[in-house]
Design a protein around this motif. Structure first.
Motif, mmCIF file in Angstrom:
data_model
loop_
_atom_site.group_PDB
_atom_site.id
_atom_site.type_symbol
_atom_site.label_atom_id
_atom_site.label_comp_id
_atom_site.label_asym_id
_atom_site.label_seq_id
_atom_site.Cartn_x
_atom_site.Cartn_y
_atom_site.Cartn_z
ATOM 1 N N ARG A 115 32.867 -57.785 -35.284
ATOM 2 C CA ARG A 115 31.462 -57.376 -35.320
ATOM 3 C C ARG A 115 31.133 -56.666 -36.633
ATOM 4 N NH1 ARG A 115 28.122 -55.221 -30.144
ATOM 5 N NH2 ARG A 115 26.227 -54.506 -31.182
ATOM 6 N N GLU A 116 32.044 -55.818 -37.082
ATOM 7 C CA GLU A 116 31.835 -55.129 -38.362
ATOM 8 C C GLU A 116 31.864 -56.110 -39.531
ATOM 9 O OE1 GLU A 116 33.854 -50.903 -36.909
ATOM 10 O OE2 GLU A 116 35.069 -52.438 -37.894
ATOM 11 N N LYS A 117 32.728 -57.092 -39.435
ATOM 12 C CA LYS A 117 32.803 -58.112 -40.483
ATOM 13 C C LYS A 117 31.482 -58.874 -40.591
ATOM 14 C CE LYS A 117 35.188 -62.503 -41.383
ATOM 15 N NZ LYS A 117 36.249 -63.430 -40.883
ATOM 16 N N GLU A 118 30.895 -59.215 -39.444
ATOM 17 C CA GLU A 118 29.622 -59.926 -39.451
ATOM 18 C C GLU A 118 28.511 -59.079 -40.074
ATOM 19 O OE1 GLU A 118 26.499 -62.088 -36.334
ATOM 20 O OE2 GLU A 118 28.196 -60.914 -35.595
ATOM 21 N N THR A 119 28.467 -57.796 -39.706
ATOM 22 C CA THR A 119 27.456 -56.903 -40.281
ATOM 23 C C THR A 119 27.618 -56.794 -41.786
ATOM 24 O OG1 THR A 119 27.305 -55.616 -38.244
ATOM 25 C CG2 THR A 119 26.568 -54.541 -40.266
ATOM 26 N N LEU A 120 28.847 -56.628 -42.239
ATOM 27 C CA LEU A 120 29.105 -56.494 -43.681
ATOM 28 C C LEU A 120 28.800 -57.795 -44.423
ATOM 29 C CD1 LEU A 120 32.397 -54.438 -43.413
ATOM 30 C CD2 LEU A 120 30.280 -53.644 -44.489
ATOM 31 N N ARG A 121 29.138 -58.927 -43.789
ATOM 32 C CA ARG A 121 28.868 -60.211 -44.431
ATOM 33 C C ARG A 121 27.372 -60.431 -44.584
ATOM 34 N NH1 ARG A 121 31.835 -64.332 -41.403
ATOM 35 N NH2 ARG A 121 30.218 -64.023 -39.817
ATOM 36 N N ASN A 122 26.596 -60.103 -43.567
ATOM 37 C CA ASN A 122 25.151 -60.249 -43.668
ATOM 38 C C ASN A 122 24.558 -59.292 -44.703
ATOM 39 O OD1 ASN A 122 24.577 -62.349 -41.727
ATOM 40 N ND2 ASN A 122 25.074 -60.886 -40.128
ATOM 41 N N THR A 123 25.088 -58.091 -44.739
ATOM 42 C CA THR A 123 24.632 -57.132 -45.739
ATOM 43 C C THR A 123 24.981 -57.615 -47.144
ATOM 44 O OG1 THR A 123 24.932 -55.318 -44.162
ATOM 45 C CG2 THR A 123 24.757 -54.723 -46.482
ATOM 46 N N LEU A 124 26.165 -58.186 -47.297
ATOM 47 C CA LEU A 124 26.562 -58.718 -48.600
ATOM 48 C C LEU A 124 25.634 -59.855 -49.017
ATOM 49 C CD1 LEU A 124 28.586 -58.696 -50.946
ATOM 50 C CD2 LEU A 124 29.998 -60.284 -49.622
ATOM 51 N N ASN A 125 25.290 -60.740 -48.092
ATOM 52 C CA ASN A 125 24.351 -61.821 -48.410
ATOM 53 C C ASN A 125 23.010 -61.257 -48.866
ATOM 54 O OD1 ASN A 125 26.228 -63.755 -47.710
ATOM 55 N ND2 ASN A 125 25.466 -63.995 -45.619
ATOM 56 N N TYR A 126 22.571 -60.225 -48.190
ATOM 57 C CA TYR A 126 21.309 -59.564 -48.541
ATOM 58 C C TYR A 126 21.375 -58.995 -49.958
ATOM 59 C CZ TYR A 126 17.235 -56.510 -47.856
ATOM 60 O OH TYR A 126 16.023 -55.901 -47.959
ATOM 61 N N LEU A 127 22.460 -58.286 -50.242
ATOM 62 C CA LEU A 127 22.591 -57.651 -51.556
ATOM 63 C C LEU A 127 22.774 -58.689 -52.664
ATOM 64 C CD1 LEU A 127 24.926 -54.652 -50.649
ATOM 65 C CD2 LEU A 127 22.450 -54.635 -50.954
ATOM 66 N N THR A 128 23.443 -59.794 -52.344
ATOM 67 C CA THR A 128 23.609 -60.868 -53.332
ATOM 68 C C THR A 128 22.263 -61.454 -53.711
ATOM 69 O OG1 THR A 128 25.812 -61.400 -52.469
ATOM 70 C CG2 THR A 128 24.714 -63.087 -53.786
ATOM 71 N N ALA A 129 21.417 -61.674 -52.697
ATOM 72 C CA ALA A 129 20.073 -62.189 -52.975
ATOM 73 C C ALA A 129 19.270 -61.174 -53.779
ATOM 74 C CB ALA A 129 19.355 -62.525 -51.666
ATOM 75 N N ALA A 130 19.382 -59.910 -53.421
ATOM 76 C CA ALA A 130 18.652 -58.866 -54.153
ATOM 77 C C ALA A 130 19.120 -58.775 -55.594
ATOM 78 C CB ALA A 130 18.835 -57.529 -53.451
ATOM 79 N N SER A 131 20.423 -58.932 -55.804
ATOM 80 C CA SER A 131 20.966 -58.884 -57.162
ATOM 81 C C SER A 131 20.468 -60.051 -57.996
ATOM 82 C CB SER A 131 22.501 -58.886 -57.094
ATOM 83 O OG SER A 131 23.065 -58.828 -58.376
ATOM 84 N N ALA A 132 20.367 -61.242 -57.350
ATOM 85 C CA ALA A 132 19.864 -62.419 -58.062
ATOM 86 C C ALA A 132 18.409 -62.224 -58.471
ATOM 87 C CB ALA A 132 20.015 -63.657 -57.186
ATOM 88 N N VAL A 133 17.614 -61.643 -57.570
ATOM 89 C CA VAL A 133 16.214 -61.357 -57.885
ATOM 90 C C VAL A 133 16.121 -60.383 -59.043
ATOM 91 C CG1 VAL A 133 14.109 -60.268 -57.020
ATOM 92 C CG2 VAL A 133 15.371 -61.869 -55.567
ATOM 93 N N LYS A 134 16.986 -59.376 -59.038
ATOM 94 C CA LYS A 134 16.966 -58.389 -60.111
ATOM 95 C C LYS A 134 17.340 -59.015 -61.452
ATOM 96 C CE LYS A 134 18.681 -53.807 -61.337
ATOM 97 N NZ LYS A 134 19.497 -52.644 -60.918
ATOM 98 N N ASP A 135 18.272 -59.988 -61.436
ATOM 99 C CA ASP A 135 18.657 -60.661 -62.674
ATOM 100 C C ASP A 135 17.505 -61.510 -63.237
ATOM 101 O OD1 ASP A 135 21.156 -59.565 -62.594
ATOM 102 O OD2 ASP A 135 22.105 -61.313 -61.628
ATOM 103 N N VAL A 136 16.753 -62.157 -62.341
ATOM 104 C CA VAL A 136 15.659 -63.003 -62.782
ATOM 105 C C VAL A 136 14.436 -62.176 -63.181
ATOM 106 C CG1 VAL A 136 14.041 -64.820 -62.059
ATOM 107 C CG2 VAL A 136 16.443 -64.931 -61.354
ATOM 108 N N PHE A 137 14.202 -61.108 -62.425
ATOM 109 C CA PHE A 137 13.047 -60.246 -62.706
ATOM 110 C C PHE A 137 13.545 -58.811 -62.904
ATOM 111 C CE2 PHE A 137 11.629 -63.601 -59.746
ATOM 112 C CZ PHE A 137 10.707 -64.238 -60.576
ATOM 113 N N PRO A 138 14.182 -58.524 -64.016
ATOM 114 C CA PRO A 138 14.778 -57.193 -64.215
ATOM 115 C C PRO A 138 13.776 -56.049 -64.125
ATOM 116 C CG PRO A 138 14.716 -58.468 -66.273
ATOM 117 C CD PRO A 138 14.371 -59.412 -65.178
ATOM 118 N N SER A 139 12.519 -56.304 -64.458
ATOM 119 C CA SER A 139 11.527 -55.235 -64.394
ATOM 120 C C SER A 139 11.194 -54.834 -62.968
ATOM 121 C CB SER A 139 10.249 -55.640 -65.119
ATOM 122 O OG SER A 139 9.683 -56.781 -64.501
ATOM 123 N N SER A 140 11.572 -55.716 -61.967
ATOM 124 C CA SER A 140 11.253 -55.413 -60.583
ATOM 125 C C SER A 140 12.083 -54.281 -60.042
ATOM 126 C CB SER A 140 11.468 -56.658 -59.695
ATOM 127 O OG SER A 140 12.831 -57.028 -59.680
ATOM 128 N N GLY A 141 13.188 -53.923 -60.731
ATOM 129 C CA GLY A 141 14.020 -52.805 -60.275
ATOM 130 C C GLY A 141 13.401 -51.503 -60.644
#
Length: 286
Positions: free
Chosen positions: A260-286
């Motif tokens: 259960r903890e692995k699933e929560t962490l994996r979903n959180t990692l997916n979320y942060l990966t997407a957020a990091s990609a957005v930040k790379d494309v739109f650095p001013s959005s941070g």
């Protein structure tokens, strides 16, 4: 920075995503499309106007905490209870400030006996849980106005079997709760623990990146912990989602808890990966 919504596949949370077990509290993935990524440093967390304070981080756990010395699960004992809007895990450290009269009475009694009481999760929506964790007072300071400052350490889990009395504070008969061998004997709990540790390291790395910090590699998060106490440590980092923490505390199978903890962490990692990609494309959005 507003982040896109990512939903867990089997569990829902209502809090903001935050994790760094070494420096931050962790709040699992949110269902709120307006959630923001705003970690709060442990040492600068706003103090709540309540009869408790909470700090729980990687340093909250001893180097080698294990459950081998737990009492027999068939034992029935009386235990004073302290309902709080938080979840204490075995091995975790919990600072408390006691100033409410009935709990000052409880502390006077405990300091003359065995220094142990039950911390049990309670909130206005769900009431008081049936499963909690023993808190043992390892340090205390009594002030001139009869308030107490305590440092408590999580010990055994328990299940309330019967309420003995409610005044001046709750006392209940409890039985001890221990993890049972996995129903699926093929589960590799050691391998699961290693996977969870790796997910935690990745989440720490990405959360540091999103906050403009150096992507320093987290090392040895397990610190020689066996799988069961490590699963409790991971659960303790999910601060901000006490109902999920309570569900983890109540599980009696280490493998199920780690999955259960692995699933929560994996979903959180997916979320942060997407957020990091957005930040790379739109650095001013941070």
């Amino acid at each position: 920075m507003a982040l896109p919504q990512i939903l867990p596949s089997s569990s829902s949370f209502t809090h903001k995503p935050q994790l760094n077990p070494c420096n931050y509290f962790f709040t699992p993935l949110s269902n709120n499309p307006k959630c923001h990524f705003t970690p709060q440093p442990l040492l600068h967390r706003r103090r709540r106007r309540n009869n408790y304070t909470l700090r729980c981080s990687a340093s909250s756990f001893p180097e080698k905490h294990h459950t081998g010395s737990s009492p027999n699960s068939d034992d029935v004992v009386e235990l004073p209870l302290f309902p709080l809007p938080l979840v204490l895990f075995p091995g975790a450290i919990l600072p408390l400030q006691i100033f409410e009269f009935r709990y000052r009475i409880m502390m006077h009694t405990l300091l003359q006996t065995d220094l142990r009481f039950g911390v049990i999760y309670s909130d206005s929506a769900t009431g008081t849980a049936d499963v909690g964790c023993v808190g043992e007072v390892v340090k205390h300071e009594r002030l001139v106005d009869d308030r107490f400052f305590l440092i408590c350490k999580g010990q055994e889990r328990f299940r309330v079997s019967k309420l003995v009395r409610s005044k001046p504070y709750l006392v209940a008969e409890v039985t001890w709760l221990e993890d049972r061998p996995s129903a699926n004997g093929e589960d590799d709990v050691e391998g699961l623990a290693n996977e969870v540790e790796n997910y935690m390291k990745d989440v720490i790395r990405l959360s540091n990146r999103l906050n403009g910090k150096a992507e320093k590699e987290a090392t040895d998060l397990r610190r020689n912990l066996f799988p069961t106490p490590f699963s409790f440590f991971v659960g303790s980092t999910f601060e901000g989602a006490p109902r999920e923490q309570q569900a983890l505390l109540e599980l009696e199978d280490t493998a199920v808890r780690l999955k259960r903890e692995k699933e929560t962490l994996r979903n959180t990692l997916n979320y942060l990966t997407a957020a990091s990609a957005v930040k790379d494309v739109f650095p001013s959005s941070g």
